[in-house]
Motif scaffolding. Sequence first.
Motif, mmCIF file in Angstrom:
data_model
loop_
_atom_site.group_PDB
_atom_site.id
_atom_site.type_symbol
_atom_site.label_atom_id
_atom_site.label_comp_id
_atom_site.label_asym_id
_atom_site.label_seq_id
_atom_site.Cartn_x
_atom_site.Cartn_y
_atom_site.Cartn_z
ATOM 1 N N GLY A 1 -9.652 -0.347 -7.778
ATOM 2 C CA GLY A 1 -10.373 0.327 -6.802
ATOM 3 C C GLY A 1 -10.587 1.806 -6.739
ATOM 4 N N LYS A 2 -9.423 2.164 -7.231
ATOM 5 C CA LYS A 2 -9.409 3.856 -7.143
ATOM 6 C C LYS A 2 -10.195 4.233 -8.458
ATOM 7 C CE LYS A 2 -4.740 4.286 -5.307
ATOM 8 N NZ LYS A 2 -5.450 4.564 -4.102
ATOM 9 N N PHE A 3 -10.654 3.363 -9.244
ATOM 10 C CA PHE A 3 -11.696 3.871 -10.655
ATOM 11 C C PHE A 3 -13.028 3.401 -10.296
ATOM 12 C CE2 PHE A 3 -7.313 4.334 -12.349
ATOM 13 C CZ PHE A 3 -7.597 5.451 -13.005
ATOM 14 N N GLU A 4 -13.337 2.500 -9.139
ATOM 15 C CA GLU A 4 -14.551 1.849 -8.884
ATOM 16 C C GLU A 4 -15.826 2.596 -9.428
ATOM 17 O OE1 GLU A 4 -16.308 0.070 -4.924
ATOM 18 O OE2 GLU A 4 -14.372 -0.902 -5.245
ATOM 19 N N ILE B 1 2.134 6.252 -7.405
ATOM 20 C CA ILE B 1 1.096 7.173 -7.667
ATOM 21 C C ILE B 1 1.482 8.605 -7.535
ATOM 22 C CG2 ILE B 1 -1.100 7.914 -7.544
ATOM 23 C CD1 ILE B 1 -1.828 4.753 -6.843
ATOM 24 N N THR C 1 0.912 -1.071 0.065
ATOM 25 C CA THR C 1 0.007 0.274 0.029
ATOM 26 C C THR C 1 0.755 1.265 -0.103
ATOM 27 O OG1 THR C 1 -1.680 -1.269 1.142
ATOM 28 C CG2 THR C 1 -1.682 1.241 1.302
ATOM 29 N N ASN D 1 -5.906 -3.000 -6.592
ATOM 30 C CA ASN D 1 -5.843 -1.584 -5.753
ATOM 31 C C ASN D 1 -6.151 -0.397 -6.718
ATOM 32 O OD1 ASN D 1 -5.322 -2.694 -3.290
ATOM 33 N ND2 ASN D 1 -3.182 -2.376 -3.676
ATOM 34 N N LEU D 2 -5.799 -0.518 -7.883
ATOM 35 C CA LEU D 2 -5.847 0.341 -9.023
ATOM 36 C C LEU D 2 -7.284 0.487 -9.365
ATOM 37 C CD1 LEU D 2 -2.759 -0.053 -11.341
ATOM 38 C CD2 LEU D 2 -3.356 2.192 -10.041
ATOM 39 N N GLN E 1 2.714 1.677 -3.281
ATOM 40 C CA GLN E 1 1.901 2.049 -4.390
ATOM 41 C C GLN E 1 1.602 3.687 -4.140
ATOM 42 O OE1 GLN E 1 -1.771 -0.050 -4.849
ATOM 43 N NE2 GLN E 1 -1.723 0.040 -7.341
ATOM 44 N N ARG E 2 1.232 3.973 -3.052
ATOM 45 C CA ARG E 2 0.946 5.384 -2.704
ATOM 46 C C ARG E 2 2.273 6.277 -3.308
ATOM 47 N NH1 ARG E 2 0.331 5.511 2.026
ATOM 48 N NH2 ARG E 2 -1.799 4.727 2.118
ATOM 49 N N LEU F 1 -2.073 8.376 -11.754
ATOM 50 C CA LEU F 1 -2.743 7.236 -12.284
ATOM 51 C C LEU F 1 -2.702 7.229 -13.491
ATOM 52 C CD1 LEU F 1 -5.802 7.709 -9.639
ATOM 53 C CD2 LEU F 1 -4.393 5.870 -9.617
#
Length: 225
Positions: free
Chosen positions: A85-88, A50, A43, A82-83, A46-47, A55
Motif C-alpha cells: 500500500g505504501k508503494f501503490e 518503519i 499497524t 501494508n507495505l 509496523q509504523r 521502507l
Amino acid sequence: MHPYSLALQKFFAQHANPTNAAPMKKYMRDQFEYLGIKSPQVTNLQREFINAQGLPPLEKLDVIARDLWSLPEREYQYLAMNLIGKFEKKVGGEFITTLEYLITTKSWWDTVDALASHPVGSMFKRFPDVKRNYLKKWRGSENLWLRRTTLLFQLGYKTETDFELLCELIRENLGSEEFFINKAIGWALRQYAHTNAAPVRKFVKVTKELHPLSRREALKNIGVS
C-alpha cells in the motif's frame, strides 16, 4: 529471506500473544496460524518498525512481499499488504504478477478483498494495458478469487466506475452457487449504489437470475423503487 523480511519477522515475533492467537485462528476457520497481534497493534508496530528501519527499496518489494506471504502466521500477510500500500502509486505494471500470486496463494477474503480494492484497483487505473490483459485472463479463470477480484477492483472508483463492465462481469458469474462470488456481486452493486442508485435498482430488477444473496446485498441501503 531478504534481510528486511527477517528483521520484520523477528520484530513481530517478539510481540506475539498466544492468548489472542487461538480465537483469531478460530475466527478464520482454523485456516491460518496467528501471532495473536490484533489489527490496530499490527499497524502501530509496523509504523514503529518503519520509523526505525525505513521502507525497503522499491525494487525489493516483490521479494519481501513473497517472503512475508510464505510465513505461516497471518499477520505477516497483512504486513506485506501494508507495505504494498505504501508503494501503490510507484510500482510498475509488471508488479501485477506479484499481485496475482498473492491473490491465488493462501487465499481468503481478508487478503483478496484488500488486494482487489486497493493495489489492483490502482494498477488497473494507471495501466490500461495491464487492466485489459489481466481482466481477460481473470474473468474466465476457474480460480474463484481471481473472479472475485474482477468484481471488486472498482470498489473505490465511485463516479469513475465502469458500470457497464461491472454488469458484464456479474452476468458472467450468474448461476454460481459460490458464496464468495455472490457476496462480491452484491457488495459491488451496493457500493456503486452509494454513487448512483438508479442503475443498480434497474439492473437488479431486470436481472432475474441474480442470486438472492446478491440481490439482498445490492439493495441493502437503497431498497426497491
